[in-house]
Design a protein around this motif. Sequence first.
Motif, PDB file in Angstrom:
ATOM      1  N   CYS A 165     -13.070  13.520  16.627  1.00 27.63           N
ATOM      2  CA  CYS A 165     -14.189  14.233  16.866  1.00 27.63           C
ATOM      3  C   CYS A 165     -15.141  14.294  15.592  1.00 27.63           C
ATOM      4  CB  CYS A 165     -13.445  15.416  17.085  1.00 27.63           C
ATOM      5  SG  CYS A 165     -14.654  16.466  17.702  1.00 27.63           S
ATOM      6  N   GLN A 167     -18.408  15.743  16.691  1.00 29.59           N
ATOM      7  CA  GLN A 167     -18.987  16.896  17.125  1.00 29.59           C
ATOM      8  C   GLN A 167     -18.580  17.248  18.220  1.00 29.59           C
ATOM      9  OE1 GLN A 167     -21.487  18.769  15.559  1.00 29.59           O
ATOM     10  NE2 GLN A 167     -21.079  20.186  17.035  1.00 29.59           N
ATOM     11  N   THR A 168     -18.268  18.614  18.491  1.00 26.60           N
ATOM     12  CA  THR A 168     -18.223  19.339  19.803  1.00 26.60           C
ATOM     13  C   THR A 168     -19.418  19.642  20.575  1.00 26.60           C
ATOM     14  OG1 THR A 168     -17.966  21.598  18.802  1.00 26.60           O
ATOM     15  CG2 THR A 168     -15.660  20.341  18.819  1.00 26.60           C
ATOM     16  N   GLY A 173     -14.713  20.825  26.965  1.00 24.46           N
ATOM     17  CA  GLY A 173     -14.531  19.325  26.484  1.00 24.46           C
ATOM     18  C   GLY A 173     -13.134  19.536  25.937  1.00 24.46           C
ATOM     19  N   ASP A 276      -7.565  21.781  21.711  1.00 19.91           N
ATOM     20  CA  ASP A 276      -8.958  21.570  21.232  1.00 19.91           C
ATOM     21  C   ASP A 276      -9.169  20.666  20.200  1.00 19.91           C
ATOM     22  OD1 ASP A 276      -7.556  23.159  19.262  1.00 19.91           O
ATOM     23  OD2 ASP A 276      -9.470  23.509  18.456  1.00 19.91           O
ATOM     24  N   GLN A 278     -11.450  20.056  16.789  1.00 18.49           N
ATOM     25  CA  GLN A 278     -12.565  20.396  16.203  1.00 18.49           C
ATOM     26  C   GLN A 278     -13.121  19.015  15.205  1.00 18.49           C
ATOM     27  OE1 GLN A 278     -10.270  23.073  13.146  1.00 18.49           O
ATOM     28  NE2 GLN A 278      -9.513  24.248  14.961  1.00 18.49           N
ATOM     29  N   ARG A 294      -9.683  15.258  30.296  1.00 18.53           N
ATOM     30  CA  ARG A 294     -10.547  16.185  29.410  1.00 18.53           C
ATOM     31  C   ARG A 294     -10.893  17.297  30.465  1.00 18.53           C
ATOM     32  NH1 ARG A 294     -15.652  12.552  28.505  1.00 18.53           N
ATOM     33  NH2 ARG A 294     -16.988  13.445  30.441  1.00 18.53           N
ATOM     34  N   TYR A 297     -17.366  20.046  30.117  1.00 15.65           N
ATOM     35  CA  TYR A 297     -17.894  20.533  29.105  1.00 15.65           C
ATOM     36  C   TYR A 297     -19.685  20.688  29.101  1.00 15.65           C
ATOM     37  CZ  TYR A 297     -19.303  16.035  27.298  1.00 15.65           C
ATOM     38  OH  TYR A 297     -20.071  14.577  27.432  1.00 15.65           O
ATOM     39  N   ASP A 299     -23.089  20.396  26.714  1.00 16.37           N
ATOM     40  CA  ASP A 299     -23.761  20.070  25.624  1.00 16.37           C
ATOM     41  C   ASP A 299     -25.090  20.781  25.517  1.00 16.37           C
ATOM     42  OD1 ASP A 299     -22.173  18.135  24.677  1.00 16.37           O
ATOM     43  OD2 ASP A 299     -23.208  16.553  25.650  1.00 16.37           O
ATOM     44  N   ARG A 305     -25.596  20.444  19.397  1.00 14.84           N
ATOM     45  CA  ARG A 305     -24.205  20.257  19.671  1.00 14.84           C
ATOM     46  C   ARG A 305     -23.815  19.615  20.918  1.00 14.84           C
ATOM     47  NH1 ARG A 305     -23.050  26.719  20.481  1.00 14.84           N
ATOM     48  NH2 ARG A 305     -20.870  26.119  20.472  1.00 14.84           N
ATOM     49  N   ARG A 307     -21.275  16.708  22.275  1.00 11.37           N
ATOM     50  CA  ARG A 307     -19.749  16.472  22.329  1.00 11.37           C
ATOM     51  C   ARG A 307     -20.069  14.747  21.923  1.00 11.37           C
ATOM     52  NH1 ARG A 307     -15.148  14.583  25.389  1.00 11.37           N
ATOM     53  NH2 ARG A 307     -13.305  15.630  24.570  1.00 11.37           N
TER      54      ARG A 307
END
Length: 347
Positions: A165, A167-168, A173, A276, A278, A294, A297, A299, A305, A307
């Motif tokens: 990961c 970026q979330t 997501g 989750d 991070q 998944r 989600y 963005d 931000r 994903r």
Amino acid sequence: MADDRPEVQPVPLETACAWTAEDVADERLWTEHLSPGEIEELERAIAVARAKSDDFLQIGRADFPLPTLGPRLKRIEAELIDGRGFVRIRGLPRQWWSNDQMCLAYWGIGAHLGRPWPQNAKGHLLGDVTDQGKQPGDPTARGNELGQIPLDFHCDGSDLVGLLCLQTGASGGLSAVCNSVALHNRLVRERPDLAAELYRPQPYDYRGEQPPGGRDWYPMPVFTAYGGRLFVRLIRGYILASQRHADAPRLTERAIEALAWMQAEAESGRYSVIMDFQPGDMQFINNYHVLHGRTGYEDDRASGRVRHLKRLWLETEALSERPEQFRNRMGSHWAQRASISRLDAAT
């Protein structure tokens, strides 16, 4: 799908690798935290690798020395193959490291777990999972290119699948994993006729990435027993999509029922866990024992931000033998373009 071979008489396999949601409810069981000393070791390994080459393709295990973390990764690999089948490794300092440092650390950790495997016709050995503008109805779209929508439980095309990961997104997501060994063994016990059907080859849509001049689909069983081990390849969406090709074998009623059973039980929550991510988290799974998916989600590009995960497909040395259809075909048309994807998802 027509198959003249005798029907397989399936039996439960690798019962020690089967688990339920209750068995893995405590995330401490499957979360490994990197220590400050291991982060320092990774920084030194990054320096060694950079001194050799800026090209990730030139960096192997020997070029990324991890004298302390390396043995720990081998223990994690053993758990992936002969145990729970998934792990979340937490602690890469995303707030301090650049994208290049993050990706190189991930590549180096991957090299200690296995040999990279091409993920698509572009030859990506290090790929991207982010919104790449593809639409769900696009017959060439792959899951890693689709944004926002949830993804059903499925397998990828390698021994181990890794995600990093970077970026979330703004929300959602979450990552989901499901134990396919438990699903297989239950299906064998309760509906051996459906299990036997999934041991027969099923047609999979190539998504437009077939060999030049080749057909648009390929045959592969969902379940394969080999050397007492269970190998699973389940991408229900691709199997159903194969029916758009006139020359693809038609799915049998039993196959359709078996695929629906697998989908329903995977989504039931009895054999899955949702976790989750991070920034800086890595997840590795045994692709033959654990399905992944998944949640949907959102963005927020204005705030950055978006994903964005990096993906590795790996061939593990822990499996000394495997069926032919599960071999890493580094001579394939995908591998001829071996490359590293450097997509900037935020732009």
